[in-house]
Each structure stands twice: as structure tokens, then as C-alpha cells.
Design a protein around this motif. Structure first.
Motif, PDB file in Angstrom:
ATOM      1  N   TRP A  36       0.834  -1.195   0.000  1.00 21.65           N
ATOM      2  CA  TRP A  36       0.000   0.000   0.000  1.00 21.65           C
ATOM      3  C   TRP A  36       0.875   1.252   0.000  1.00 21.65           C
ATOM      4  CZ3 TRP A  36      -5.318  -0.394  -0.063  1.00 21.65           C
ATOM      5  CH2 TRP A  36      -5.848  -1.655   0.211  1.00 21.65           C
ATOM      6  N   TYR A  37       0.483   2.196  -0.848  1.00 23.99           N
ATOM      7  CA  TYR A  37       1.022   3.537  -0.831  1.00 23.99           C
ATOM      8  C   TYR A  37      -0.108   4.477  -0.430  1.00 23.99           C
ATOM      9  CZ  TYR A  37       5.503   2.653  -3.235  1.00 23.99           C
ATOM     10  OH  TYR A  37       6.772   2.241  -3.566  1.00 23.99           O
ATOM     11  N   ARG A  45       3.500  10.529  -3.391  1.00 21.67           N
ATOM     12  CA  ARG A  45       3.032   9.220  -2.942  1.00 21.67           C
ATOM     13  C   ARG A  45       4.129   8.567  -2.105  1.00 21.67           C
ATOM     14  NH1 ARG A  45      -0.124   5.403  -7.201  1.00 21.67           N
ATOM     15  NH2 ARG A  45      -1.181   7.413  -7.472  1.00 21.67           N
ATOM     16  N   TYR A  94      -3.519   3.612  -2.005  1.00 27.44           N
ATOM     17  CA  TYR A  94      -3.459   2.837  -3.236  1.00 27.44           C
ATOM     18  C   TYR A  94      -2.807   1.481  -2.974  1.00 27.44           C
ATOM     19  CZ  TYR A  94      -4.180   7.354  -5.546  1.00 27.44           C
ATOM     20  OH  TYR A  94      -4.679   8.571  -5.952  1.00 27.44           O
ATOM     21  N   TYR A  96      -0.913  -1.821  -4.527  1.00 26.80           N
ATOM     22  CA  TYR A  96      -0.096  -2.133  -5.701  1.00 26.80           C
ATOM     23  C   TYR A  96       0.272  -3.612  -5.699  1.00 26.80           C
ATOM     24  CZ  TYR A  96       4.367  -2.816  -3.303  1.00 26.80           C
ATOM     25  OH  TYR A  96       5.374  -3.325  -2.520  1.00 26.80           O
ATOM     26  N   TYR A 102       4.463  -2.605 -12.303  1.00 29.13           N
ATOM     27  CA  TYR A 102       3.576  -2.223 -11.211  1.00 29.13           C
ATOM     28  C   TYR A 102       2.141  -2.120 -11.722  1.00 29.13           C
ATOM     29  CZ  TYR A 102       7.164  -1.193  -7.725  1.00 29.13           C
ATOM     30  OH  TYR A 102       8.179  -1.294  -6.807  1.00 29.13           O
ATOM     31  N   TRP A 104      -1.705  -0.882 -10.247  1.00 30.04           N
ATOM     32  CA  TRP A 104      -2.259  -0.030  -9.200  1.00 30.04           C
ATOM     33  C   TRP A 104      -3.769  -0.110  -9.187  1.00 30.04           C
ATOM     34  CZ3 TRP A 104       1.090   2.378  -5.941  1.00 30.04           C
ATOM     35  CH2 TRP A 104       2.415   2.510  -6.364  1.00 30.04           C
TER      36      TRP A 104
END
Length: 114
Positions: A36-37, A45, A94, A96, A102, A104
């Protein structure tokens, strides 16, 4: 086509808890690196939590001891349990997946306010 879908965000008072979920759709060969971001308004971010094989976890210093990342491989889900939430945790979160590139999710809003 791989898609990620987050859920579980919302408005919570300081000190409260939320549990975010991220579901992976589509054919993927590896869920070895997920996490998670978050991004707050006007900020870049930042990585919040990450889980890799064999269930090694990393956390941002600001959330250590309060957030817990976990996974359910059979259902292709990743969770972020967030406790003792603070106003500074307010952001879009977000999910990932890193698998050759990546992927998202669309993000879910978390607002911590009284």
C-alpha cells in the motif's frame, strides 16, 4: 488483464480503526510483492506497507506499531489494518502489485477527523 480494487476507506475519528482490502482480478503468476502507498493532498506518494515472500513485511516509520499488512493468497486479497489513526493518516490509499511491472488500484480515501 490485471486489475486491483481497493475497498474499506472512509471517515473515522482520531484513534479509530479501518481495514482496507485489495482484491486482485485477472491472471497473475505471482503475488510475491504487494503493498500500500498513500498520497495526501499536495504531497508525493509514499510507501505505507509492503509484504513480500515469505511474508516479510516493511512499514513506514510513521505507521509502525499501528498498521498491519496481511494477505490471503487463496482469495488473492491483501489487507491493511489501521489502528490508532491520526489526522496525518488522511490520504488516498493505493494498493499495488509488482509482477514484471507495477499494477495499481484506483485508490480509496481515508479521512481521519473529528
Amino acid at each position: 488483464q490485471v486489475r486491483l480494487l481497493e475497498s474499506g476507506g472512509g471517515l473515522v475519528q482520531p484513534g479509530g480503526s479501518l481495514r482496507l482490502s485489495c482484491a486482485v482480478f485477472g491472471s497473475v503468476q505471482s503475488l510475491d510483492d504487494m503493498g500500500w502507498y498513500r498520497q495526501a493532498p499536495g504531497e508525493s506518494r509514499e510507501l505505507v506497507a509492503r509484504i513480500t515472500r515469505p511474508d516479510h513485511t516493511d512499514y513506514a516509520d510513521s505507521v509502525k506499531g499501528r498498521f498491519t499488512i496481511s494477505r490471503d493468497d487463496a482469495r488473492k486479497l491483501v489487507f491493511l489494518q489501521m489502528n490508532s489513526l491520526k489526522p496525518d493518516d488522511t490520504a488516498v490509499y493505493y494498493c499495488y502489485l509488482k509482477w514484471s511491472r507495477y499494477y495499481w488500484g484506483q485508490g480509496t480515501q481515508v479521512t481521519v477527523s473529528s
